[in-house]
Design a protein around this motif. Structure first.
Motif, PDB file in Angstrom:
ATOM      1  N   HIS A   1     -41.466  -3.522 -44.410  1.00 17.52           N
ATOM      2  CA  HIS A   1     -41.670  -4.907 -44.002  1.00 17.52           C
ATOM      3  C   HIS A   1     -41.259  -5.854 -45.122  1.00 17.52           C
ATOM      4  CE1 HIS A   1     -43.717  -3.810 -40.295  1.00 17.52           C
ATOM      5  NE2 HIS A   1     -44.366  -2.870 -40.980  1.00 17.52           N
ATOM      6  N   GLU A   2     -40.947  -7.048 -44.724  1.00 18.37           N
ATOM      7  CA  GLU A   2     -40.516  -8.043 -45.704  1.00 18.37           C
ATOM      8  C   GLU A   2     -41.617  -8.300 -46.724  1.00 18.37           C
ATOM      9  OE1 GLU A   2     -38.747 -12.609 -45.783  1.00 18.37           O
ATOM     10  OE2 GLU A   2     -39.223 -11.639 -43.881  1.00 18.37           O
ATOM     11  N   GLY A   3     -41.268  -8.217 -47.990  1.00 16.33           N
ATOM     12  CA  GLY A   3     -42.217  -8.454 -49.073  1.00 16.33           C
ATOM     13  C   GLY A   3     -42.943  -7.208 -49.535  1.00 16.33           C
ATOM     14  N   ALA A   4     -42.830  -6.118 -48.748  1.00 15.09           N
ATOM     15  CA  ALA A   4     -43.518  -4.878 -49.131  1.00 15.09           C
ATOM     16  C   ALA A   4     -42.707  -4.135 -50.181  1.00 15.09           C
ATOM     17  CB  ALA A   4     -43.726  -3.994 -47.913  1.00 15.09           C
ATOM     18  N   LYS A   5     -43.422  -3.437 -51.062  1.00 14.64           N
ATOM     19  CA  LYS A   5     -42.750  -2.706 -52.122  1.00 14.64           C
ATOM     20  C   LYS A   5     -42.116  -1.414 -51.622  1.00 14.64           C
ATOM     21  CE  LYS A   5     -45.606  -4.473 -55.922  1.00 14.64           C
ATOM     22  NZ  LYS A   5     -46.510  -4.111 -57.056  1.00 14.64           N
ATOM     23  N   ARG A   6     -42.726  -0.825 -50.642  1.00  9.35           N
ATOM     24  CA  ARG A   6     -42.216   0.448 -50.143  1.00  9.35           C
ATOM     25  C   ARG A   6     -42.422   0.534 -48.628  1.00  9.35           C
ATOM     26  NH1 ARG A   6     -45.753   4.562 -53.513  1.00  9.35           N
ATOM     27  NH2 ARG A   6     -45.049   3.088 -55.121  1.00  9.35           N
ATOM     28  N   PRO A   7     -41.621   1.361 -47.983  1.00  4.39           N
ATOM     29  CA  PRO A   7     -41.775   1.495 -46.523  1.00  4.39           C
ATOM     30  C   PRO A   7     -43.047   2.259 -46.166  1.00  4.39           C
ATOM     31  CG  PRO A   7     -40.135   3.031 -47.339  1.00  4.39           C
ATOM     32  CD  PRO A   7     -40.508   2.144 -48.504  1.00  4.39           C
ATOM     33  N   VAL A   8     -43.531   2.001 -44.981  1.00  3.88           N
ATOM     34  CA  VAL A   8     -44.720   2.693 -44.476  1.00  3.88           C
ATOM     35  C   VAL A   8     -44.353   3.416 -43.174  1.00  3.88           C
ATOM     36  CG1 VAL A   8     -46.360   1.125 -45.538  1.00  3.88           C
ATOM     37  CG2 VAL A   8     -45.460   0.601 -43.264  1.00  3.88           C
ATOM     38  N   LEU A   9     -45.071   4.474 -42.912  1.00  3.58           N
ATOM     39  CA  LEU A   9     -44.810   5.268 -41.711  1.00  3.58           C
ATOM     40  C   LEU A   9     -45.494   4.620 -40.504  1.00  3.58           C
ATOM     41  CD1 LEU A   9     -43.240   7.922 -41.267  1.00  3.58           C
ATOM     42  CD2 LEU A   9     -45.433   9.120 -41.292  1.00  3.58           C
ATOM     43  N   GLU A  10     -44.708   4.328 -39.480  1.00  8.91           N
ATOM     44  CA  GLU A  10     -45.242   3.701 -38.276  1.00  8.91           C
ATOM     45  C   GLU A  10     -44.679   4.371 -37.028  1.00  8.91           C
ATOM     46  OE1 GLU A  10     -44.479  -0.461 -38.262  1.00  8.91           O
ATOM     47  OE2 GLU A  10     -45.724  -0.883 -40.037  1.00  8.91           O
ATOM     48  N   ASP A  11     -45.420   4.209 -35.929  1.00  9.61           N
ATOM     49  CA  ASP A  11     -44.948   4.712 -34.639  1.00  9.61           C
ATOM     50  C   ASP A  11     -44.003   3.696 -34.005  1.00  9.61           C
ATOM     51  OD1 ASP A  11     -46.388   7.033 -34.855  1.00  9.61           O
ATOM     52  OD2 ASP A  11     -48.109   6.305 -33.702  1.00  9.61           O
ATOM     53  N   VAL A  12     -42.825   4.152 -33.644  1.00 17.14           N
ATOM     54  CA  VAL A  12     -41.820   3.283 -33.029  1.00 17.14           C
ATOM     55  C   VAL A  12     -41.458   3.849 -31.660  1.00 17.14           C
ATOM     56  CG1 VAL A  12     -39.521   2.293 -33.236  1.00 17.14           C
ATOM     57  CG2 VAL A  12     -40.911   2.647 -35.292  1.00 17.14           C
ATOM     58  N   ARG A  13     -41.457   2.990 -30.663  1.00 17.30           N
ATOM     59  CA  ARG A  13     -41.132   3.423 -29.295  1.00 17.30           C
ATOM     60  C   ARG A  13     -39.633   3.248 -29.042  1.00 17.30           C
ATOM     61  NH1 ARG A  13     -43.981   2.560 -23.603  1.00 17.30           N
ATOM     62  NH2 ARG A  13     -42.139   2.481 -22.263  1.00 17.30           N
ATOM     63  N   HIS A  14     -39.051   4.287 -28.439  1.00 18.47           N
ATOM     64  CA  HIS A  14     -37.643   4.229 -28.036  1.00 18.47           C
ATOM     65  C   HIS A  14     -37.555   4.519 -26.539  1.00 18.47           C
ATOM     66  CE1 HIS A  14     -36.124   4.080 -32.179  1.00 18.47           C
ATOM     67  NE2 HIS A  14     -37.014   5.022 -32.473  1.00 18.47           N
ATOM     68  N   ASP A  15     -36.874   3.659 -25.826  1.00 17.64           N
ATOM     69  CA  ASP A  15     -36.694   3.818 -24.384  1.00 17.64           C
ATOM     70  C   ASP A  15     -35.256   4.236 -24.082  1.00 17.64           C
ATOM     71  OD1 ASP A  15     -39.352   2.941 -23.642  1.00 17.64           O
ATOM     72  OD2 ASP A  15     -38.696   0.917 -24.211  1.00 17.64           O
ATOM     73  N   PHE A  16     -35.114   5.144 -23.119  1.00 18.17           N
ATOM     74  CA  PHE A  16     -33.785   5.647 -22.756  1.00 18.17           C
ATOM     75  C   PHE A  16     -33.646   5.692 -21.234  1.00 18.17           C
ATOM     76  CE2 PHE A  16     -35.190   7.753 -26.647  1.00 18.17           C
ATOM     77  CZ  PHE A  16     -34.134   7.512 -27.525  1.00 18.17           C
ATOM     78  N   THR A  17     -32.459   5.367 -20.763  1.00 16.30           N
ATOM     79  CA  THR A  17     -32.122   5.648 -19.370  1.00 16.30           C
ATOM     80  C   THR A  17     -31.372   6.986 -19.371  1.00 16.30           C
ATOM     81  OG1 THR A  17     -30.014   4.464 -19.521  1.00 16.30           O
ATOM     82  CG2 THR A  17     -31.945   3.202 -18.777  1.00 16.30           C
ATOM     83  N   TYR A  18     -31.456   7.724 -18.285  1.00 14.57           N
ATOM     84  CA  TYR A  18     -30.846   9.056 -18.255  1.00 14.57           C
ATOM     85  C   TYR A  18     -29.320   9.040 -18.453  1.00 14.57           C
ATOM     86  CZ  TYR A  18     -35.477  10.369 -16.644  1.00 14.57           C
ATOM     87  OH  TYR A  18     -36.834  10.555 -16.554  1.00 14.57           O
ATOM     88  N   PRO A  19     -28.598   8.056 -17.886  1.00 13.56           N
ATOM     89  CA  PRO A  19     -27.138   8.061 -18.091  1.00 13.56           C
ATOM     90  C   PRO A  19     -26.709   7.907 -19.546  1.00 13.56           C
ATOM     91  CG  PRO A  19     -27.723   6.685 -16.214  1.00 13.56           C
ATOM     92  CD  PRO A  19     -29.005   7.024 -16.907  1.00 13.56           C
ATOM     93  N   GLU A  20     -27.561   7.283 -20.387  1.00 14.81           N
ATOM     94  CA  GLU A  20     -27.169   7.083 -21.784  1.00 14.81           C
ATOM     95  C   GLU A  20     -27.551   8.262 -22.680  1.00 14.81           C
ATOM     96  OE1 GLU A  20     -29.339   4.037 -24.043  1.00 14.81           O
ATOM     97  OE2 GLU A  20     -30.857   4.024 -22.445  1.00 14.81           O
ATOM     98  N   VAL A  21     -28.116   9.299 -22.085  1.00 18.64           N
ATOM     99  CA  VAL A  21     -28.566  10.466 -22.850  1.00 18.64           C
ATOM    100  C   VAL A  21     -27.646  11.654 -22.605  1.00 18.64           C
ATOM    101  CG1 VAL A  21     -30.416  12.150 -23.122  1.00 18.64           C
ATOM    102  CG2 VAL A  21     -30.968   9.732 -22.898  1.00 18.64           C
ATOM    103  N   LYS A  22     -27.175  12.226 -23.691  1.00 21.77           N
ATOM    104  CA  LYS A  22     -26.347  13.431 -23.600  1.00 21.77           C
ATOM    105  C   LYS A  22     -27.214  14.659 -23.394  1.00 21.77           C
ATOM    106  CE  LYS A  22     -22.928  16.128 -26.209  1.00 21.77           C
ATOM    107  NZ  LYS A  22     -22.161  16.228 -27.471  1.00 21.77           N
ATOM    108  N   SER A  23     -28.327  14.738 -24.139  1.00 17.64           N
ATOM    109  CA  SER A  23     -29.233  15.875 -23.979  1.00 17.64           C
ATOM    110  C   SER A  23     -30.619  15.525 -24.498  1.00 17.64           C
ATOM    111  CB  SER A  23     -28.711  17.109 -24.731  1.00 17.64           C
ATOM    112  OG  SER A  23     -28.750  16.906 -26.136  1.00 17.64           O
TER     113      SER A  23
END
Length: 212
Positions: free
Chosen positions: A183-205
Motif C-alpha cells: 500500500h502507498e506509504g507502507a514500508k513493505r508489502p503485506v499478504l492479502e486475499d485478492v479475488r479474481h473473476d473469470f469467464t470460461y471463454p477467457e480460461v485455457k485451463s
C-alpha cells in the motif's frame, strides 16, 4: 483382331482375361460367351461389394452413447466428463465423481455399454476411466465439486493464477488468491486475499492444485 482389341483394353481382372481366352478358343459361340460373361460379371460385382463392406467400418453413434452413459449414471454421484471416438472407433469414456471413482464402477459401466452396443456390429474398442486428479476441468460439475479447493487457472493470454475456488456459476467463476500487496506509504508489502473473476471463454485451463 478388331474384335479382340476392345476386350483387351478393358481387361481388369482374371475373369476378363478368361473371357478373352474363351473367345479365342470357342470359335465364336456367342451363347457360350454370354453365359460366362454373365457369370464373370456377377462374381466381379460380388467381390467388389465384399471389399467395400470390409473397408467400411461402422462408427458408433456418439450422441446415442452419451445419452446411454448419462442415463446409467443417473442417481449416483458419478457424472460424465467426456467421450472421445477416434477414426478407428477407439472409444474413451471419461467419468468423474463427487466422491471417488473406483475400478469396479468403471468395469460395471464398461459391461453395460458392451451389452447395449454390440461389438460385432459396431466394431469398437472401449476404455472407461476416471478423470485424472490434476487433469484440467472439462465440465461445470468438476468446478462445483472443487469449491473450497486450491486450483490453478491459466488464461488464454498465458497468465497463471493460483487460489481457492470460491464460487462457480454457469457463465463464470472466482478464486481467492493470497497475494503480497504494498500500500502507498507502507514500508513493505503485506499478504492479502485478492479475488479474481473469470469467464470460461477467457480460461485455457483450470485444474486442481495438488499440495504435498
Amino acid at each position: 483382331m478388331r474384335l479382340i482389341y476392345p476386350i483387351i483394353s478393358r481387361a481388369s481382372s482374371d475373369f476378363d482375361l478368361f473371357l478373352l481366352s474363351l473367345q479365342l478358343h470357342s470359335g465364336g459361340d456367342r451363347r457360350l460367351l454370354l453365359f460366362f460373361s454373365i457369370a464373370a460379371s456377377r462374381k466381379r460385382v460380388s467381390s467388389e461389394a465384399g471389399q467395400d463392406k470390409k473397408q467400411t467400418k461402422q462408427m458408433i453413434d456418439k450422441t446415442a452413447l452419451k445419452a446411454f452413459v448419462e442415463k446409467q449414471l443417473e442417481g449416483t454421484d458419478l457424472f460424465l466428463v467426456g467421450i472421445d471416438i477416434s477414426p478407428d472407433n477407439d472409444i474413451t469414456v471419461e467419468i468423474d465423481s463427487d466422491t471417488s471413482v473406483d475400478i469396479d464402477r468403471c468395469v460395471g459401466l464398461t459391461k453395460e455399454i458392451e451389452k447395449e452396443f454390440d461389438r460385432d456390429e459396431e466394431d469398437y474398442r472401449l476404455e472407461v476411466g476416471s478423470a485424472g486428479l490434476t487433469s484440467p476441468f472439462k465440465v461445470l460439475r468438476q468446478y462445483e465439486k472443487n469449491i473450497g479447493n486450491e486450483v490453478e487457472v491459466i488464461t488464454t493470454g498465458g497468465k497463471k493464477f493460483k487460489g481457492v475456488l470460491q464460487s462457480v456459476g454457469p457463465e463464470s467463476f472466482s478464486i481467492i488468491s493470497a497475494e503480497k500487496i504494498k500500500h502507498e506509504g507502507a514500508k513493505r508489502p503485506v499478504l492479502e486475499d485478492v479475488r479474481h473473476d473469470f469467464t470460461y471463454p477467457e480460461v485455457k485451463s483450470t485444474k486442481y492444485l495438488l499440495q504435498f
